[in-house]
Design an enzyme around this catalytic site. Structure first.
Site, PDB file in Angstrom:
ATOM      1  N   SER A  36       0.846  -1.295   0.104  1.00  0.00           N
ATOM      2  CA  SER A  36      -0.055   0.255  -0.037  1.00  0.00           C
ATOM      3  C   SER A  36       0.925   1.399   0.054  1.00  0.00           C
ATOM      4  CB  SER A  36      -0.842  -0.096   1.308  1.00  0.00           C
ATOM      5  OG  SER A  36      -1.604  -1.083   1.312  1.00  0.00           O
TER       6      SER A  36
ATOM      7  N   ARG B 156      13.236   7.617   4.045  1.00  0.00           N
ATOM      8  CA  ARG B 156      13.915   8.640   4.570  1.00  0.00           C
ATOM      9  C   ARG B 156      13.091  10.126   4.576  1.00  0.00           C
ATOM     10  NH1 ARG B 156      19.739   9.938   2.315  1.00  0.00           N
ATOM     11  NH2 ARG B 156      19.150   9.041   0.291  1.00  0.00           N
TER      12      ARG B 156
ATOM     13  N   ASP C 293      20.241   1.988  -9.028  1.00  0.00           N
ATOM     14  CA  ASP C 293      21.558   2.576  -9.117  1.00  0.00           C
ATOM     15  C   ASP C 293      21.927   2.588 -10.399  1.00  0.00           C
ATOM     16  OD1 ASP C 293      21.556   3.218  -6.338  1.00  0.00           O
ATOM     17  OD2 ASP C 293      22.342   1.255  -5.951  1.00  0.00           O
TER      18      ASP C 293
ATOM     19  N   HIS D 235      24.094  -0.338  -1.403  1.00  0.00           N
ATOM     20  CA  HIS D 235      23.148   0.694  -2.011  1.00  0.00           C
ATOM     21  C   HIS D 235      23.039   1.824  -1.007  1.00  0.00           C
ATOM     22  CE1 HIS D 235      19.576   2.571  -3.639  1.00  0.00           C
ATOM     23  NE2 HIS D 235      19.083   2.469  -2.404  1.00  0.00           N
TER      24      HIS D 235
HETATM   25  N1  LIG Z   1      16.400  -0.334  -2.789  1.00  0.00           N
HETATM   26  C1  LIG Z   1      16.189   0.788  -3.247  1.00  0.00           C
HETATM   27  O1  LIG Z   1      16.671   1.171  -4.172  1.00  0.00           O
HETATM   28  C2  LIG Z   1      14.958   1.814  -2.605  1.00  0.00           C
HETATM   29  C3  LIG Z   1      14.584   2.866  -3.336  1.00  0.00           C
HETATM   30  C4  LIG Z   1      13.578   3.664  -2.782  1.00  0.00           C
HETATM   31  C5  LIG Z   1      13.223   3.173  -1.404  1.00  0.00           C
HETATM   32  N2  LIG Z   1      13.680   2.210  -0.797  1.00  0.00           N
HETATM   33  C6  LIG Z   1      13.128   1.926   0.542  1.00  0.00           C
HETATM   34  O2  LIG Z   1      11.769   1.299   0.236  1.00  0.00           O
HETATM   35  C7  LIG Z   1      11.130   1.243   1.599  1.00  0.00           C
HETATM   36  C8  LIG Z   1       9.502   1.643   1.404  1.00  0.00           C
HETATM   37  O3  LIG Z   1       9.668   3.172   0.860  1.00  0.00           O
HETATM   38  P1  LIG Z   1       8.071   3.869   0.439  1.00  0.00           P
HETATM   39  O4  LIG Z   1       8.541   5.110   0.099  1.00  0.00           O
HETATM   40  O5  LIG Z   1       7.465   2.815  -0.343  1.00  0.00           O
HETATM   41  O6  LIG Z   1       7.631   3.879   1.965  1.00  0.00           O
HETATM   42  P2  LIG Z   1       6.024   4.035   2.277  1.00  0.00           P
HETATM   43  O7  LIG Z   1       5.899   4.487   3.870  1.00  0.00           O
HETATM   44  O8  LIG Z   1       5.439   5.094   1.537  1.00  0.00           O
HETATM   45  O9  LIG Z   1       5.498   2.528   2.122  1.00  0.00           O
HETATM   46  C9  LIG Z   1       5.999   1.724   3.109  1.00  0.00           C
HETATM   47  C10 LIG Z   1       4.736   0.676   3.342  1.00  0.00           C
HETATM   48  O10 LIG Z   1       5.253  -0.365   4.193  1.00  0.00           O
HETATM   49  C11 LIG Z   1       4.068  -0.613   4.822  1.00  0.00           C
HETATM   50  N3  LIG Z   1       4.703  -1.354   6.050  1.00  0.00           N
HETATM   51  C12 LIG Z   1       5.016  -0.935   7.296  1.00  0.00           C
HETATM   52  N4  LIG Z   1       5.440  -2.037   8.163  1.00  0.00           N
HETATM   53  C13 LIG Z   1       4.862  -3.250   7.603  1.00  0.00           C
HETATM   54  C14 LIG Z   1       5.110  -4.563   7.957  1.00  0.00           C
HETATM   55  N5  LIG Z   1       5.381  -5.001   8.968  1.00  0.00           N
HETATM   56  N6  LIG Z   1       4.362  -5.153   6.905  1.00  0.00           N
HETATM   57  C15 LIG Z   1       3.982  -4.959   5.939  1.00  0.00           C
HETATM   58  N7  LIG Z   1       3.927  -3.792   5.372  1.00  0.00           N
HETATM   59  C16 LIG Z   1       4.352  -2.715   6.166  1.00  0.00           C
HETATM   60  C17 LIG Z   1       3.523   0.569   5.319  1.00  0.00           C
HETATM   61  O11 LIG Z   1       2.110   0.526   5.721  1.00  0.00           O
HETATM   62  C18 LIG Z   1       3.401   1.313   3.908  1.00  0.00           C
HETATM   63  O12 LIG Z   1       2.394   1.168   3.260  1.00  0.00           O
HETATM   64  C19 LIG Z   1      11.926   2.305   2.462  1.00  0.00           C
HETATM   65  O13 LIG Z   1      12.511   1.624   3.377  1.00  0.00           O
HETATM   66  C20 LIG Z   1      12.722   3.133   1.487  1.00  0.00           C
HETATM   67  O14 LIG Z   1      14.145   3.460   1.985  1.00  0.00           O
HETATM   68  C21 LIG Z   1      14.692   1.549  -1.514  1.00  0.00           C
HETATM   69  O1  LIG Z   2      17.624   7.487  -1.037  1.00  0.00           O
HETATM   70  C1  LIG Z   2      16.596   6.761  -0.369  1.00  0.00           C
HETATM   71  O2  LIG Z   2      16.503   6.785   0.657  1.00  0.00           O
HETATM   72  C2  LIG Z   2      15.713   5.788  -1.265  1.00  0.00           C
HETATM   73  C3  LIG Z   2      16.516   4.771  -2.015  1.00  0.00           C
HETATM   74  O3  LIG Z   2      17.387   4.126  -1.446  1.00  0.00           O
HETATM   75  C4  LIG Z   2      17.120   5.689  -3.270  1.00  0.00           C
HETATM   76  O4  LIG Z   2      18.161   5.359  -3.656  1.00  0.00           O
HETATM   77  O5  LIG Z   2      16.265   6.440  -3.977  1.00  0.00           O
END
Ligand SMILES: NC(=O)c1ccc[n+]([C@@H]2O[C@H](COP(=O)([O-])OP(=O)(O)OC[C@H]3O[C@@H](n4cnc5c(N)ncnc54)[C@H](O)[C@@H]3O)[C@@H](O)[C@H]2O)c1
Ligand SMILES: O=C(O)C[C@H](O)C(=O)O
Length: 341
Positions: free
Chosen positions: A20, A92, A161, A189
């Site tokens: 979600s 973040r 990346d 990352h």
């Molecule tokens: N790997 C990458 O390159 C990369 C890139 C962007 C973001 N991210 C990471 O991805 C994650 C999510 O980012 P976002 O912008 O979607 O955040 P967000 O807050 O919009 O969405 C996160 C979702 O996780 C859900 N959640 C929280 N606890 C949970 C649980 N125990 N079980 C199931 N769902 C749960 C929340 O309800 C929410 O809907 C962050 O940690 C962010 O840093 C990683």
């Molecule tokens: O920068 C972040 O915290 C989210 C993600 O890891 C990204 O690279 O965009």
């Protein structure tokens, strides 16, 4: 071949945990629209009924179902699933590092992977939740403790990346479609652990000397650009959904038998063919490197370290210092949990 085998080859039940959220929703949309996905299970602690109802009106192949924690929702989302993508966890805000997310996201990833170990231990697990440098080691330790760890099936998604490197170098590659240049981005990352290896790009291209440092910094800190621009409303979601989908699609295609699919991804090196040699060269056990994907997941880790430039070697040294600490923090979280009292 009997009919059942054919069906196995064409099935790719997929689950999104954190469906979600900012990434979860557009990622689930892309997976729902993907003709390779026949079943899609959405799990989140909030709002899955609405997201599922909305996506269910799309006239694509995937049968969709949504779950909340109540009534054994995680179990139902995971049972029978072959591919699990995890974007659950907090993002973040300006001024934070990815490591600042550890406190909350480490426990979220641990609990979800415990569910995977129980309900779909053979699934491919694609971890997006940050800090990836620590959450993937956490997942590995949870799976090891449950006796179901297979390094070939656990991936940290570092595709964003690569996508950024392709985009930011377009004026030097000259490609109309920037994705047509393959650029390996290795390491981890976060910030300096992200190491673009422009010298091994294919087709090759030249970056003017006076532009090199800025370009490296832009790929390494591309995430911060989005965090600043969103000004407190989160981090990259749409570009991440694109990148996560691109990686998931590669895993699915390779699982169905497509050959020659190579993607950089963050893996446990000692458990993948070719990985030991990279672990020896880098001194770390988890590392993002180009990986040949196949029916069993990560079939082969490809060592691209030979012949990299002096500048790239220096970037790699800086990467190793930070990455090792992030990895140990994840491993220790499971092996020697800090007492809560
Ligand atoms: N790997 C990458 O390159 C990369 C890139 C962007 C973001 N991210 C990471 O991805 C994650 C999510 O980012 P976002 O912008 O979607 O955040 P967000 O807050 O919009 O969405 C996160 C979702 O996780 C859900 N959640 C929280 N606890 C949970 C649980 N125990 N079980 C199931 N769902 C749960 C929340 O309800 C929410 O809907 C962050 O940690 C962010 O840093 C990683
Ligand atoms: O920068 C972040 O915290 C989210 C993600 O890891 C990204 O690279 O965009």
């Amino acid at each position: 071949m009997v009919k059942a085998d054919l069906q196995e080859l064409t099935r790719s039940p997929t689950a999104v945990l954190g469906a979600s959220g900012g990434i979860g929703q557009p990622l689930s949309l892309l997976l729902k629209a993907c003709p390779l996905v026949d079943e899609l299970a959405l799990y989140d602690v909030v709002n899955t009924p609405g997201v599922t109802a909305d996506l269910s009106h799309i006239s694509s192949v995937a049968k969709i179902s949504g779950y909340l924690p109540k009534d054994d929702g995680l179990k139902h989302a995971l049972t029978g699933t072959d591919i699990v993508v995890i974007p659950a966890g907090i993002p973040r805000k300006p001024g934070m590092t990815r490591d600042d997310l550890f406190k909350i996201n480490a426990g979220i990833v641990r609990d979800l992977v415990e569910g995977i170990a129980k309900h779909c231990p053979k699934a491919f697990v694609l971890i997006i939740s940050n800090p990836v440098n620590s959450t993937v080691p956490i997942a590995a330790e949870v799976l090891k403790a449950a006796g179901v760890f297979d390094a070939k099936r656990l991936f940290g998604v570092t595709t964003l990346d690569v996508v950024r490197a392709e985009t930011f170098t377009q004026k030097y590659t000259g490609q109309k479609n920037p994705a047509h240049t393959k650029i390996p981005v290795i390491g981890g990352h976060s910030g300096e652990t992200i190491v673009p290896i422009f010298s091994k790009a294919s087709p090759s291209f030249t970056i003017p000397d006076d532009k090199y440092d800025d370009l490296i910094k832009r790929v390494q800190f591309g995430g911060d650009e989005v965090v600043q621009a969103k000004d407190g409303a989160g981090s990259a979601t749409l570009s991440m959904a694109y990148a996560g989908y691109r990686f998931a699609e590669s895993v699915i295609k390779a699982a169905k038998g497509e050959k020659g699919i190579i993607e950089p991804t963050f893996i446990y090196l000692p458990g993948v063919v070719g990985g030991e040699e990279i672990a020896e060269a880098t001194g770390v056990q988890f590392f993002s490197t180009p990986v040949e994907l196949g029916p069993n997941g990560a079939e082969k880790a490809i060592n691209i370290l030979d012949g990299i430039t002096d500048k790239e070697s220096r970037l790699l040294e800086a990467c190793k210092a930070g990455l090792q600490g992030n990895i140990l923090k994840g491993v220790d979280f499971i092996k020697s949990p800090v007492p809560t009292k």
